[in-house]
Design a protein around this motif. Structure first.
Motif, mmCIF file in Angstrom:
data_model
loop_
_atom_site.group_PDB
_atom_site.id
_atom_site.type_symbol
_atom_site.label_atom_id
_atom_site.label_comp_id
_atom_site.label_asym_id
_atom_site.label_seq_id
_atom_site.Cartn_x
_atom_site.Cartn_y
_atom_site.Cartn_z
ATOM 1 N N THR A 183 0.846 -1.191 0.000
ATOM 2 C CA THR A 183 0.000 0.000 0.000
ATOM 3 C C THR A 183 0.883 1.243 0.000
ATOM 4 O OG1 THR A 183 -1.918 1.037 1.075
ATOM 5 C CG2 THR A 183 -0.229 0.099 2.527
ATOM 6 N N ALA A 184 0.298 2.414 0.260
ATOM 7 C CA ALA A 184 1.048 3.663 0.311
ATOM 8 C C ALA A 184 1.451 3.990 1.745
ATOM 9 C CB ALA A 184 0.215 4.809 -0.260
ATOM 10 N N GLU A 185 2.625 4.580 1.916
ATOM 11 C CA GLU A 185 3.102 4.944 3.247
ATOM 12 C C GLU A 185 2.198 5.986 3.891
ATOM 13 O OE1 GLU A 185 5.024 7.141 6.357
ATOM 14 O OE2 GLU A 185 4.524 7.961 4.386
ATOM 15 N N HIS A 186 1.691 6.945 3.104
ATOM 16 C CA HIS A 186 0.868 7.989 3.714
ATOM 17 C C HIS A 186 -0.474 7.443 4.205
ATOM 18 C CE1 HIS A 186 -1.069 8.484 -0.379
ATOM 19 N NE2 HIS A 186 -2.119 8.757 0.381
ATOM 20 N N GLY A 188 0.314 6.404 8.021
ATOM 21 C CA GLY A 188 0.397 7.554 8.916
ATOM 22 C C GLY A 188 0.735 7.135 10.341
ATOM 23 N N ASP A 189 -0.070 7.604 11.291
ATOM 24 C CA ASP A 189 0.137 7.253 12.699
ATOM 25 C C ASP A 189 -0.933 6.295 13.209
ATOM 26 O OD1 ASP A 189 -2.010 8.944 12.664
ATOM 27 O OD2 ASP A 189 -1.221 10.378 14.132
ATOM 28 N N ALA A 190 -1.562 5.560 12.294
ATOM 29 C CA ALA A 190 -2.625 4.633 12.687
ATOM 30 C C ALA A 190 -2.087 3.526 13.593
ATOM 31 C CB ALA A 190 -3.278 4.015 11.451
ATOM 32 N N GLU A 191 -2.882 3.118 14.539
ATOM 33 C CA GLU A 191 -2.487 2.052 15.460
ATOM 34 C C GLU A 191 -2.831 0.667 14.922
ATOM 35 O OE1 GLU A 191 -4.247 2.821 19.226
ATOM 36 O OE2 GLU A 191 -3.041 4.628 19.608
ATOM 37 N N SER A 192 -3.779 0.604 13.987
ATOM 38 C CA SER A 192 -4.189 -0.695 13.449
ATOM 39 C C SER A 192 -4.969 -0.487 12.164
ATOM 40 C CB SER A 192 -5.056 -1.449 14.462
ATOM 41 O OG SER A 192 -6.280 -0.763 14.683
ATOM 42 N N VAL A 193 -5.249 -1.588 11.485
ATOM 43 C CA VAL A 193 -6.043 -1.551 10.266
ATOM 44 C C VAL A 193 -6.882 -2.823 10.187
ATOM 45 C CG1 VAL A 193 -4.257 -2.650 8.830
ATOM 46 C CG2 VAL A 193 -5.970 -1.172 7.757
ATOM 47 N N THR A 194 -8.093 -2.691 9.661
ATOM 48 C CA THR A 194 -8.906 -3.846 9.305
ATOM 49 C C THR A 194 -8.793 -4.038 7.805
ATOM 50 O OG1 THR A 194 -10.457 -3.469 11.123
ATOM 51 C CG2 THR A 194 -11.210 -4.860 9.307
ATOM 52 N N VAL A 195 -8.359 -5.223 7.409
ATOM 53 C CA VAL A 195 -8.159 -5.526 5.988
ATOM 54 C C VAL A 195 -9.369 -6.299 5.482
ATOM 55 C CG1 VAL A 195 -6.601 -6.536 4.281
ATOM 56 C CG2 VAL A 195 -5.677 -5.682 6.461
ATOM 57 N N ILE A 237 5.296 -1.905 7.752
ATOM 58 C CA ILE A 237 6.670 -1.598 7.359
ATOM 59 C C ILE A 237 6.631 -0.429 6.387
ATOM 60 C CG2 ILE A 237 8.780 -2.420 6.249
ATOM 61 C CD1 ILE A 237 8.003 -5.251 7.075
ATOM 62 N N LYS A 238 7.142 0.723 6.818
ATOM 63 C CA LYS A 238 7.162 1.914 5.984
ATOM 64 C C LYS A 238 8.502 2.016 5.251
ATOM 65 C CE LYS A 238 4.309 4.649 9.176
ATOM 66 N NZ LYS A 238 4.229 5.920 9.909
#
Length: 263
Positions: free
Chosen positions: A76-79, A82-89, A111-112
């Motif tokens: 995905t994109a680094e931006h 951001g400062d997100a703590e988690s993601v739902t895929v 991994i950024k």
């Protein structure tokens, strides 16, 4: 949250070198009151059209896209991170949140890339089938291919024009890749480096708000060549090119972190 990407070096550049258009991250464009992603003037995707495309609902409240590149990796994109703590895929969704299944991933598995707008998300192992599958990366033999005038497809969720109501059904759009020099005519050579790849926006067809991080995949060979990065800040449909990270530029970085490589 950043709205526009500002290249500070341009402030000291000569007037002749200044870009003709400024850019915006698609995920940061004006939003409605619901989670969103957008492909402008595209077409509805039939079920299984882009099984490598995932939706990314970040804990901080924004929505991005991504691409499955292996049983345990999403690009995905680094931006987007951001400062997100988690993601739902969201995997295998045609209707955006009606996924085949979802996984929650914490930021310890983000991994950024420290020098470019591209990132990896480590996911729990997933099995592939017609609704959920990977997209292949280009081979090392293609690392110097500029893909000029090649046709590619971008897919995501959302509206069909600037400011439209946002459908939940996946949309796709066919786009033609252009030479970086054509893209630089709009944005300046300082921004459009070797790590970028751009597409023409004709008849308002392109990527827009919420599509950040999503895939650009060639018609010929179905290879992932771009990760959605930016559009013109003046609007997605004004005719300025849309920009992506050039995947061939990052093959070494991807290999070093995932072990994925095609020779």
């Amino acid at each position: 949250m950043k709205v526009f990407l500002t290249i500070l070096a341009l402030a000291v550049a000569s007037a002749a070198a200044a870009p003709k258009a400024s850019i915006a991250y698609p995920k940061d464009l004006a939003k409605t009151n619901k989670i969103e992603g957008r492909i402008t003037n595209g077409y509805p995707a039939e079920e299984g059209k882009a099984p490598y495309t995932v939706g990314l609902g970040f804990s901080a409240g924004w929505w991005c896209g991504g691409s499955i590149i292996d049983h345990t990796w999403v690009l995905t994109a680094e931006h987007c991170i951001g400062d997100a703590e988690s993601v739902t895929v969201y995997f295998g969704a045609t209707w955006r949140t009606n996924a085949q299944f979802t996984h929650w991933v914490g930021n310890g598995d983000f991994i950024k890339n420290p020098s470019a707008d591209i990132a990896l998300i480590r996911i729990p192992h997933i099995d592939f089938y017609h609704m959920v599958n990977k997209v292949e990366l280009p081979s090392y033999n293609d690392r110097y291919n500029d893909y000029n005038e090649w046709w590619a497809v971008a897919c995501g969720w959302g509206g069909t024009y600037d400011g439209s109501p946002l459908p939940d059904y996946m949309q796709c759009v066919d786009l033609q890749i252009i030479h970086n020099s054509e893209c630089a005519d709009y944005y300046g050579h300082e921004l459009i480096g070797d790590n970028r790849i751009c597409v023409r926006v004709v008849d308002g067809k392109g990527t827009c708000g919420g599509d950040s991080g999503g895939p650009l995949v060639t018609h010929d060979g179905s290879k992932l060549v771009g990760v959605t990065n930016f559009v013109a800040s003046a609007g997605c449909q004004i005719g300025a090119p849309a920009g992506f990270q050039r995947v061939t530029y990052h093959l070494d970085w991807i290999r070093d972190h995932t072990g994925i490589a095609y020779y």
